[in-house]
Design a protein around this motif. Structure first.
Motif, PDB file in Angstrom:
ATOM      1  N   THR A 260       0.805  -1.346  -0.184  1.00  0.00           N
ATOM      2  CA  THR A 260      -0.113   0.029  -0.040  1.00  0.00           C
ATOM      3  C   THR A 260       0.967   1.369   0.050  1.00  0.00           C
ATOM      4  O   THR A 260       2.169   1.263   0.216  1.00  0.00           O
ATOM      5  N   ARG A 261       0.097   2.367  -0.360  1.00  0.00           N
ATOM      6  CA  ARG A 261       0.925   3.543  -0.368  1.00  0.00           C
ATOM      7  C   ARG A 261      -0.083   4.724  -0.162  1.00  0.00           C
ATOM      8  O   ARG A 261      -1.223   4.696  -0.873  1.00  0.00           O
ATOM      9  N   GLU A 262       0.036   5.164   1.094  1.00  0.00           N
ATOM     10  CA  GLU A 262      -1.140   6.137   1.613  1.00  0.00           C
ATOM     11  C   GLU A 262      -0.802   7.593   1.882  1.00  0.00           C
ATOM     12  O   GLU A 262       0.200   7.803   2.430  1.00  0.00           O
ATOM     13  N   TYR A 263      -1.695   8.392   1.176  1.00  0.00           N
ATOM     14  CA  TYR A 263      -1.049   9.940   1.476  1.00  0.00           C
ATOM     15  C   TYR A 263      -2.436  10.347   2.175  1.00  0.00           C
ATOM     16  O   TYR A 263      -3.440   9.399   2.568  1.00  0.00           O
ATOM     17  N   ARG A 264      -2.670  11.562   2.210  1.00  0.00           N
ATOM     18  CA  ARG A 264      -3.764  12.159   3.039  1.00  0.00           C
ATOM     19  C   ARG A 264      -5.189  11.873   2.307  1.00  0.00           C
ATOM     20  O   ARG A 264      -6.017  11.339   2.844  1.00  0.00           O
ATOM     21  N   TYR A 265      -5.354  12.206   1.091  1.00  0.00           N
ATOM     22  CA  TYR A 265      -6.457  12.031   0.090  1.00  0.00           C
ATOM     23  C   TYR A 265      -6.253  10.800  -0.920  1.00  0.00           C
ATOM     24  O   TYR A 265      -7.123  10.696  -1.548  1.00  0.00           O
ATOM     25  N   VAL A 266      -4.942  10.479  -0.986  1.00  0.00           N
ATOM     26  CA  VAL A 266      -4.790   9.271  -2.167  1.00  0.00           C
ATOM     27  C   VAL A 266      -4.472   8.082  -1.494  1.00  0.00           C
ATOM     28  O   VAL A 266      -3.566   8.004  -0.784  1.00  0.00           O
ATOM     29  N   SER A 267      -4.886   7.019  -1.896  1.00  0.00           N
ATOM     30  CA  SER A 267      -4.297   5.731  -1.359  1.00  0.00           C
ATOM     31  C   SER A 267      -4.368   4.569  -2.441  1.00  0.00           C
ATOM     32  O   SER A 267      -5.100   4.661  -3.236  1.00  0.00           O
ATOM     33  N   ASP A 300      -1.188  24.828   1.379  1.00  0.00           N
ATOM     34  CA  ASP A 300      -1.205  23.454   0.387  1.00  0.00           C
ATOM     35  C   ASP A 300      -1.915  22.446   1.368  1.00  0.00           C
ATOM     36  O   ASP A 300      -1.842  21.388   0.918  1.00  0.00           O
ATOM     37  N   ASP A 301      -2.731  22.936   2.187  1.00  0.00           N
ATOM     38  CA  ASP A 301      -3.553  22.140   2.867  1.00  0.00           C
ATOM     39  C   ASP A 301      -4.922  21.950   2.012  1.00  0.00           C
ATOM     40  O   ASP A 301      -5.727  20.928   2.244  1.00  0.00           O
ATOM     41  N   TYR A 302      -5.159  22.953   1.338  1.00  0.00           N
ATOM     42  CA  TYR A 302      -6.496  23.257   0.590  1.00  0.00           C
ATOM     43  C   TYR A 302      -6.676  21.810  -0.293  1.00  0.00           C
ATOM     44  O   TYR A 302      -5.923  21.532  -1.229  1.00  0.00           O
ATOM     45  N   TRP A 303      -7.676  21.227  -0.319  1.00  0.00           N
ATOM     46  CA  TRP A 303      -7.963  19.805  -0.698  1.00  0.00           C
ATOM     47  C   TRP A 303      -7.549  19.731  -2.460  1.00  0.00           C
ATOM     48  O   TRP A 303      -6.573  18.788  -2.628  1.00  0.00           O
ATOM     49  N   PRO A 304      -7.963  20.610  -3.118  1.00  0.00           N
ATOM     50  CA  PRO A 304      -7.705  20.459  -4.572  1.00  0.00           C
ATOM     51  C   PRO A 304      -5.945  20.444  -4.801  1.00  0.00           C
ATOM     52  O   PRO A 304      -5.492  19.542  -5.655  1.00  0.00           O
ATOM     53  N   LEU A 305      -5.384  21.320  -3.997  1.00  0.00           N
ATOM     54  CA  LEU A 305      -4.207  21.491  -4.313  1.00  0.00           C
ATOM     55  C   LEU A 305      -3.279  20.106  -3.761  1.00  0.00           C
ATOM     56  O   LEU A 305      -2.600  19.490  -4.379  1.00  0.00           O
ATOM     57  N   ARG A 306      -3.814  19.897  -2.475  1.00  0.00           N
ATOM     58  CA  ARG A 306      -2.886  18.725  -2.002  1.00  0.00           C
ATOM     59  C   ARG A 306      -3.394  17.243  -2.506  1.00  0.00           C
ATOM     60  O   ARG A 306      -2.518  16.637  -2.972  1.00  0.00           O
ATOM     61  N   ALA A 307      -4.591  17.246  -2.816  1.00  0.00           N
ATOM     62  CA  ALA A 307      -5.146  15.717  -3.485  1.00  0.00           C
ATOM     63  C   ALA A 307      -4.466  15.772  -4.957  1.00  0.00           C
ATOM     64  O   ALA A 307      -3.817  14.561  -5.358  1.00  0.00           O
TER      65      ALA A 307
END
Lengths: 545, 545
Positions: A260-267, A300-307
């Protein structure tokens, strides 16, 4: 395992210096700081590690330094700007690595042009010495090129005459399509190992000016000042003169296990033995900011940017580190309405510099993997995330009247996120039935499975009895096919309609280079790439094909 | 030594039947009449020999049967239309032959579309049985496709799933760019070995109709009658209803020795050990006819028709039979004024069917060789022959005030002879300085070397002291370079600017197919192409690149 994340304080090969409206990006490649064994990065030649830093620098300019109006790309080495991709690295790399390397460097060059196009920032290549091969290809990705006139320094594309391969990082395409150089001159230049200097290089359109050594810095500075002033005047006229403060791009947090590889919004879940991966993008929360000021504060915590940064990093990892995974099953999770709310904010503030940058990095890249979008209960394929489904090779949507399965379009599907051929993904999808684009965009509310199918938005919509089996069979079938045939097939089917310089570079030039990178004349024991720098000479089979 | 000349009375694999305004071109491939050893042409599969006949038939329709308004392409074999290119032939052919074979078949498919586009003749594929692979690619080159509904017959592109290669004869490109099929459906269809039948094939846009066996012939006949009537009505409305009589295309006379090949107007001298050839086109006499009636009476002896047919045959021969010759030095001989006189006649009568056909076959094909045009005293690079120089990779023009060296433009350089990207060669040359196109066209009289150089029409203009040496060195340098790198370079530089379906097929699809045709997954000992029809199964290296 190659890591694509870096930051200026970690750079080994570049120096990024910001001075008000001017950034200077200077190449100073450290010979021994290579990504692999067996070669030295002499004469500012580069490997993937050097280019990962360059790509990072360009992205940081966009987000962290909106005040910058001119970027000077130069070198800190005397008498050499850049010798291009390291030949010994190419000579010892696998075919797959060469192809992936070229793709990444191509994307970096396109990122320079994308920034110039979208942000109006002007890139100036200040060639303080010879720029050969990929070195000149880097220069030609800039808006302006100035070459020192020291009786020795030249621009050149020696790939064909010296290496038996192509200037494949956009070089050939940009000669005739960007700088619109007469093709007979492009032919001569591309077969001239020593390249061209000063006046002739200028007359033929290969550079924009050449200055003697003693005046080089001064003339470049003068041109940079001119560019900055011009840009400011344009902004004043357009009422958009700005003194913006950037936001910081922090490192992406990622946790990995073998599977697995887990980011905050992408896994990601890898199914290596079955050669596919499940990739899920998690949608935004409901309480996101709605004004540019609040967005800037969130940074850069804003969802579209981070995701989308996470998604980009994820795809780069899959490309380079997981060559045997040929299929990505794309899912989304979250509330449609939350995605649509984000899109409303972005659409309403499209003219704000930060929103513009956020939108422009939501573009999906070109990845040589198959993509199946899978739409199930709890999916969030709305607006910007609907683009993920539209960019997939196929879409499967569960048909189950009992379940809550839906997708939705937003204003962002109408033009803010163009493909590299200039069309939207909806326009590209409905090339044969253009009326359907407006129908989809005008549709009230979300589409359930039947409506999505009617609208032409999904490929298959199995019912709950068939769902698991149909997906399993489709995955098994896809991953059993020749990976080469799939790459060629997808490259041919994904870009119907008009062509741009980018699609020519990725679709045509890359394909020819891939072909040549397989040929004995380049990579065989007697090939030009294999024998470069050795006492032995290349021996060609001269049959023309 | 492959011969590209044939005629209907020599056909082994096709029957051409003319019935007033309708031509029927029926495929009936003779298994044992192969061009090489080691395979049988079962199920209407084809090799180059079959396609040479098809190409001939299309050219004859254009010149010998202008009365034809609909061409039905069908098969005389029960339950099979065409199984595509013979796999065993592909499996046993060299890489170079496979590439050349695909190029020729691609040109044949493009010739069908070119005829349909220029002459308004409608091509109808009557699929009386399954059309798979190249069989369906032949159908999709036609304007309309009808498939028998016998519960069994299908259209399919099984190349990716069965052979690990692409439907590279335009198949993938025509799916999404010509028939504008949704790309997710194109993806499914291109990975489905068994293809699609009847209703679904129609719903997805792969065919235009499907009829039960008992009514198939009747329905096709009805559609053909409809097409013929519609076309006649259109001609009546346009005031162009015609009952033309064609002209006969006689065999080209050619004399060959080991070093030379001489046609009436085209001659070739091979310098095999130096890997180049000198090709000279002899211009027309001064007393050529000036009215369409006189031209029709002269028939295929008319210079533009004869000379360009010879040139085409010459280039085909060079491509297929002289793989080691990598450079062609193009010369012309004759009087500029005589060429310009021909162009005046052609331009003045462009609407006449025969003149239109003559002009449309003056298009230069795409040949994977380097071309240097060489302009010396006695050259006749004017008008249509100037296009030869403009299509060359470079042009050398002698600079000698004592000698009479000149070139000239004509009305035909202004649009009658477009490249496959839709631009004229002048527009393509001056993409960066579009004003120069009008300057060249408006120029009074001929250009001497200085004027030609000023106008941007030549690459180099050495004086008589340097002339011989400069040419010799240029030839030596060119023929020393990697032939693969040159093919890729020229394919990238020759077509700047816009793209068409043709340039996508030759530039992109072909490049991907060439790449795949080299890959072990296709042609290695365990590759899919190698193992087709054997008890062994293909084993793939699944790394995606």
């Amino acid at each position: 395992m190659i890591n694509f994340q870096t930051s200026p304080d970690q750079y080994k090969h570049w120096k990024l210096k910001i001075d008000g409206p001017v950034a200077q990006l200077s190449m100073d490649v450290q010979e021994d700081e290579t990504l692999a064994e067996g070669y030295k990065l002499k004469l500012n030649s580069y490997d993937l590690g050097v280019d990962i830093e360059l790509a990072d620098a360009i992205q940081r300019l966009r987000f962290e330094h909106p005040e910058v109006r001119a970027v000077v790309i130069t070198s800190l080495k005397p008498r050499i700007f850049c010798a291009g991709a390291n030949i010994y690295m190419l000579g010892t790399s696998s075919h797959a690595f060469k192809v992936n390397f070229c793709k990444f460097t191509n994307e970096t060059r396109c990122a320079i042009e994308d920034d110039s196009h979208h942000s109006g920032r002007r890139y100036i290549a200040a060639l303080n010495g010879t720029a050969s091969g990929g070195g000149y290809e880097l220069a030609i990705a800039c808006d302006e090129i100035y070459l020192v006139d020291d009786g020795n320094s030249a621009v050149s594309l020696p790939e064909v005459p010296l290496l038996g391969v192509l200037p494949g990082t956009g070089g050939l395409t940009r000669l005739v399509d960007k700088r619109k150089i007469r093709r007979d001159r492009a032919d001569v230049f591309s077969t001239l190992a020593e390249g061209l200097k000063g006046k002739r290089a200028k007359d033929w359109g290969l550079i924009d000016g050449s200055f003697p050594t003693s005046k080089f810095q001064e003339e470049v500075d003068a041109r940079v000042a001119q560019v900055v002033n011009l840009r400011s005047r344009e902004e004043v006229q357009a009422g958009s003169l700005h003194h913006h403060t950037g936001i910081k791009l922090n490192p992406l947090e990622v946790e990995s296990t073998d599977d697995t590889r887990e980011y905050r919004y992408v896994s990601l879940k890898r199914n290596r033995e079955k050669r596919y991966a499940d990739l899920t993008v998690h949608g935004p929360a409901s309480d996101l900011p709605t004004t540019p000021d609040e967005i800037r504060k969130l940074g850069d915590d804003y969802w579209p940017l981070r995701a989308y940064r996470e998604l980009d990093d994820m795809l780069l990892n899959l490309r380079v580190n997981e060559p045997e995974i040929g299929l990505v099953c794309l899912r989304t999770e979250g509330a449609l309405e939350n995605v649509l709310a984000v899109d409303r904010t972005l659409a309403a503030n499209r003219d704000h510099w930060l929103v513009r940058e956020i939108i422009s990095q939501m573009a999906l890249d070109l990845t040589a993997k198959s993509f199946f979008a899978i739409i199930e209960p709890g999916s969030a394929f709305a607006g910007n995330l609907l683009e993920l489904a539209l960019s997939a090779d196929r879409t499967y949507m569960l048909s189950d009247p009992e379940a809550d399965v839906a997708i939705a379009a937003s204003e962002l599907n109408a033009g803010a996120l163009p493909m590299s051929n200039g069309l939207t993904r909806l326009q590209s999808r409905f090339l044969g039935e253009p009326g359907k684009v407006a129908e989809v965009l005008a549709h009230e509310g979300s589409f359930d499975t039947e409506a999505a199918d009617q609208a032409g938005l999904v490929t298959f919509s199995p019912d709950d009895l068939d769902w698991e089996d149909e997906l399993r069979v489709a995955i098994e079938e896809r991953t059993s096919l020749s990976p080469d045939a799939l790459t060629g097939m997808e490259a041919s089917l994904r870009f119907a309609g008009p062509e741009s310089m980018d699609t020519k570079i990725f679709g045509r030039l890359t394909a020819w280079q891939n072909w040549i990178f397989q040929r004995p004349n380049a990579v065989g024991p007697q090939g030009a790439l294999t024998n470069y720098g050795k006492p032995t000479q290349a021996q060609f089979d001269y049959k023309r094909t």
